[in-house]
Scaffold this motif. Structure first.
Motif, PDB file in Angstrom:
ATOM      1  N   ASP A  21     -72.038  -8.529   0.049  1.00  0.00           N
ATOM      2  CA  ASP A  21     -72.494  -9.473   1.064  1.00  0.00           C
ATOM      3  C   ASP A  21     -71.367  -9.566   2.088  1.00  0.00           C
ATOM      4  O   ASP A  21     -70.254  -9.931   1.724  1.00  0.00           O
ATOM      5  CB  ASP A  21     -72.751 -10.852   0.481  1.00  0.00           C
ATOM      6  CG  ASP A  21     -74.209 -11.122   0.203  1.00  0.00           C
ATOM      7  OD1 ASP A  21     -75.048 -10.402   0.774  1.00  0.00           O
ATOM      8  OD2 ASP A  21     -74.497 -12.040  -0.574  1.00  0.00           O
ATOM      9  N   GLY A  48     -71.608 -13.529  -5.952  1.00  0.00           N
ATOM     10  CA  GLY A  48     -71.039 -14.268  -4.830  1.00  0.00           C
ATOM     11  C   GLY A  48     -69.533 -14.415  -4.865  1.00  0.00           C
ATOM     12  O   GLY A  48     -68.964 -15.153  -4.058  1.00  0.00           O
ATOM     13  N   LYS A  91     -72.585  -9.169  -4.129  1.00  0.00           N
ATOM     14  CA  LYS A  91     -73.952  -9.625  -3.897  1.00  0.00           C
ATOM     15  C   LYS A  91     -74.561 -10.238  -5.155  1.00  0.00           C
ATOM     16  O   LYS A  91     -75.378 -11.143  -5.070  1.00  0.00           O
ATOM     17  CB  LYS A  91     -74.817  -8.468  -3.415  1.00  0.00           C
ATOM     18  CG  LYS A  91     -76.168  -8.903  -2.912  1.00  0.00           C
ATOM     19  CD  LYS A  91     -76.857  -7.791  -2.178  1.00  0.00           C
ATOM     20  CE  LYS A  91     -76.853  -8.181  -0.723  1.00  0.00           C
ATOM     21  NZ  LYS A  91     -77.468  -7.224   0.142  1.00  0.00           N
ATOM     22  N   ASP A 151     -65.705 -13.828  -4.112  1.00  0.00           N
ATOM     23  CA  ASP A 151     -64.943 -13.281  -2.988  1.00  0.00           C
ATOM     24  C   ASP A 151     -64.112 -12.104  -3.495  1.00  0.00           C
ATOM     25  O   ASP A 151     -63.356 -12.240  -4.452  1.00  0.00           O
ATOM     26  CB  ASP A 151     -64.042 -14.353  -2.389  1.00  0.00           C
ATOM     27  CG  ASP A 151     -63.289 -13.885  -1.152  1.00  0.00           C
ATOM     28  OD1 ASP A 151     -63.584 -12.788  -0.641  1.00  0.00           O
ATOM     29  OD2 ASP A 151     -62.396 -14.623  -0.702  1.00  0.00           O
ATOM     30  N   ARG A 164     -68.193 -10.328  -0.191  1.00  0.00           N
ATOM     31  CA  ARG A 164     -68.496 -10.947  -1.484  1.00  0.00           C
ATOM     32  C   ARG A 164     -69.373 -10.017  -2.313  1.00  0.00           C
ATOM     33  O   ARG A 164     -70.092  -9.193  -1.779  1.00  0.00           O
ATOM     34  CB  ARG A 164     -69.235 -12.273  -1.286  1.00  0.00           C
ATOM     35  CG  ARG A 164     -68.432 -13.320  -0.556  1.00  0.00           C
ATOM     36  CD  ARG A 164     -69.230 -14.626  -0.477  1.00  0.00           C
ATOM     37  NE  ARG A 164     -68.532 -15.616   0.294  1.00  0.00           N
ATOM     38  CZ  ARG A 164     -67.649 -16.458  -0.214  1.00  0.00           C
ATOM     39  NH1 ARG A 164     -67.370 -16.418  -1.492  1.00  0.00           N
ATOM     40  NH2 ARG A 164     -67.045 -17.344   0.548  1.00  0.00           N
TER      41      ARG A 164
END
Length: 125
Positions: free
Chosen positions: A121, A11, A8, A13, A6
């Motif tokens: 992420d 968020g 950062k 995808d 993801r």
């Protein structure tokens, strides 16, 4: 066990698949500790902008270039810079190049999508 990558910042995808991740011992990954390189990405999740810099850079241990052309990878949702596209992936063809000059200057190469780890992420599922 699959990982979900993801952005950062927002968020979103990014639909990156670990099956397309280059192993850390690949020749262009040596010394790149803060990045992950992919051989393929879902381009609908990103925006791309061209960048052209003229300054010396080392391409391999014994070859350097002056002009580096690359493309910036931006998150489509928030516009944050998360990586670059380089044209120094594995060669598309076999051989040593025209007249034996440098590797990626004359041998066409596959794109390499290089993402900054600090901009991603990674969620293990």
């Amino acid at each position: 066990m699959a990982s979900i990558y993801r952005c950062k910042a927002c968020g979103a995808d990014l639909n990156l698949n670990a099956a397309h991740l280059y192993p850390p011992d690949t020749y262009f990954e040596a010394g790149n500790k803060g990045t992950l390189s992919f051989s393929w990405i879902d381009e609908s999740k990103f925006r791309f902008t061209k960048e052209d810099k003229i300054r010396p850079f080392f391409e391999t241990v014994d070859y350097w270039g002056i002009q580096r052309k690359r493309t910036r990878i931006l998150c489509d949702a928030c516009g944050r810079l998360i990586g670059y596209v380089y044209d120094d992936g594995p060669p598309i063809m076999e051989g040593h190049g025209q007249l034996g000059f440098g590797p990626s200057q004359v041998i066409p190469r596959r794109p390499r999508y290089r993402f900054k780890k600090k901009a991603l992420d990674v969620i293990a599922s």
